[in-house]
Design a protein around this motif. Structure first.
Motif, PDB file in Angstrom:
ATOM      1  N   ASN A   1      -3.712  19.905 -39.260  1.00  0.00           N
ATOM      2  CA  ASN A   1      -4.936  20.425 -38.623  1.00  0.00           C
ATOM      3  C   ASN A   1      -5.419  19.512 -37.505  1.00  0.00           C
ATOM      4  N   VAL A   2      -5.308  18.203 -37.715  1.00  0.00           N
ATOM      5  CA  VAL A   2      -5.728  17.260 -36.677  1.00  0.00           C
ATOM      6  C   VAL A   2      -4.817  17.409 -35.456  1.00  0.00           C
TER       7      VAL A   2
ATOM      8  N   VAL B   1      -5.788  18.447 -31.480  1.00  0.00           N
ATOM      9  CA  VAL B   1      -5.388  17.660 -30.305  1.00  0.00           C
ATOM     10  C   VAL B   1      -4.677  18.565 -29.304  1.00  0.00           C
ATOM     11  N   THR B   2      -3.748  19.375 -29.763  1.00  0.00           N
ATOM     12  CA  THR B   2      -3.022  20.291 -28.882  1.00  0.00           C
ATOM     13  C   THR B   2      -3.974  21.250 -28.192  1.00  0.00           C
ATOM     14  N   GLU B   3      -4.888  21.845 -28.968  1.00  0.00           N
ATOM     15  CA  GLU B   3      -5.838  22.808 -28.407  1.00  0.00           C
ATOM     16  C   GLU B   3      -6.819  22.175 -27.433  1.00  0.00           C
ATOM     17  N   SER B   4      -7.066  20.879 -27.568  1.00  0.00           N
ATOM     18  CA  SER B   4      -8.014  20.199 -26.673  1.00  0.00           C
ATOM     19  C   SER B   4      -7.472  20.074 -25.252  1.00  0.00           C
ATOM     20  N   GLY B   5      -6.158  20.055 -25.117  1.00  0.00           N
ATOM     21  CA  GLY B   5      -5.554  19.876 -23.800  1.00  0.00           C
ATOM     22  C   GLY B   5      -5.516  18.434 -23.325  1.00  0.00           C
TER      23      GLY B   5
ATOM     24  N   ILE C   1      -8.015   9.484 -27.128  1.00  0.00           N
ATOM     25  CA  ILE C   1      -8.206   9.086 -28.521  1.00  0.00           C
ATOM     26  C   ILE C   1      -8.742  10.269 -29.312  1.00  0.00           C
ATOM     27  N   CYS C   2      -8.342  10.332 -30.553  1.00  0.00           N
ATOM     28  CA  CYS C   2      -8.825  11.358 -31.481  1.00  0.00           C
ATOM     29  C   CYS C   2      -9.582  10.647 -32.596  1.00  0.00           C
ATOM     30  N   ILE C   3     -10.806  11.061 -32.801  1.00  0.00           N
ATOM     31  CA  ILE C   3     -11.637  10.483 -33.850  1.00  0.00           C
ATOM     32  C   ILE C   3     -11.832  11.543 -34.929  1.00  0.00           C
ATOM     33  N   VAL C   4     -11.427  11.201 -36.147  1.00  0.00           N
ATOM     34  CA  VAL C   4     -11.557  12.102 -37.287  1.00  0.00           C
ATOM     35  C   VAL C   4     -12.592  11.491 -38.216  1.00  0.00           C
ATOM     36  N   SER C   5     -13.652  12.232 -38.508  1.00  0.00           N
ATOM     37  CA  SER C   5     -14.693  11.691 -39.384  1.00  0.00           C
ATOM     38  C   SER C   5     -15.191  12.756 -40.349  1.00  0.00           C
ATOM     39  N   THR C   6     -15.618  12.290 -41.499  1.00  0.00           N
ATOM     40  CA  THR C   6     -16.161  13.185 -42.511  1.00  0.00           C
ATOM     41  C   THR C   6     -17.673  13.252 -42.357  1.00  0.00           C
ATOM     42  N   MET C   7     -18.222  14.392 -42.703  1.00  0.00           N
ATOM     43  CA  MET C   7     -19.662  14.621 -42.593  1.00  0.00           C
ATOM     44  C   MET C   7     -20.375  14.416 -43.933  1.00  0.00           C
TER      45      MET C   7
ATOM     46  N   ILE D   1     -13.571  16.544 -35.750  1.00  0.00           N
ATOM     47  CA  ILE D   1     -12.433  16.053 -34.981  1.00  0.00           C
ATOM     48  C   ILE D   1     -12.854  16.054 -33.513  1.00  0.00           C
ATOM     49  N   THR D   2     -12.945  14.869 -32.928  1.00  0.00           N
ATOM     50  CA  THR D   2     -13.338  14.720 -31.539  1.00  0.00           C
ATOM     51  C   THR D   2     -12.173  14.126 -30.767  1.00  0.00           C
ATOM     52  N   VAL D   3     -11.780  14.794 -29.688  1.00  0.00           N
ATOM     53  CA  VAL D   3     -10.694  14.309 -28.858  1.00  0.00           C
ATOM     54  C   VAL D   3     -11.266  13.987 -27.480  1.00  0.00           C
ATOM     55  N   ILE D   4     -11.071  12.752 -27.061  1.00  0.00           N
ATOM     56  CA  ILE D   4     -11.625  12.262 -25.795  1.00  0.00           C
ATOM     57  C   ILE D   4     -10.476  11.736 -24.946  1.00  0.00           C
TER      58      ILE D   4
END
Length: 130
Positions: free
Chosen positions: A17-18, A22-26, A31-37, A124-127
């Motif tokens: 899923n991560v 990343v792929t969908e973000s283009g 960097i990809c930041i994965v965090s739990t809420m 999931i935040t991709v920057i």
């Protein structure tokens, strides 16, 4: 991303899923930041091998056993889950290169459910640059 967990304590491989996010973000490089809420879940990176997964769960139980007289248990009986989450951490930062997560051969991204079963939200935040 939402994950439905099915056990009180379990480790769920969310790498696929991560990678999809990343792929969908283009984003090609960043960097990809994965965090739990949630305060009773964790995010970590390790090998997805059945024996190791069982060992991780066993060690968590030995180090922080359920019902060991924690003060927070007076409120909602899940102090062990909170304490385990503190040990494991709530996020991971993973480099993105050429549009892909930079992970080692045996590395997977895990969600640790520590107080389930529940519906869990993962951010999931991709920057980066396209």
């Amino acid at each position: 991303m939402q994950v439905n967990t099915s056990k009180r304590t379990e480790l769920i491989d969310i790498t696929g899923n991560v990678k999809r996010h990343v792929t969908e973000s283009g984003v090609k490089n960043g960097i990809c930041i994965v965090s739990t809420m949630h305060t009773t879940t964790a995010i970590f990176i390790n090998e997805n091998e059945q024996g190791l997964v069982a060992d991780i769960l066993s060690v968590l139980e030995k180090i922080i056993p359920e019902g060991a007289g924690y003060q927070h248990d007076r409120i909602d009986n899940n102090a062990a889950a909170h304490l385990r989450a503190v040990m494991l951490g709530n996020s991971e930062s993973i480099p993105v290169r050429d549009g892909r997560l930079v992970l080692g051969t045996w590395q997977s991204v895990f969600l640790a459910e520590l107080d389930g079963p529940r519906k869990r939200n993962i951010d999931i935040t991709v920057i980066g640059r396209n």
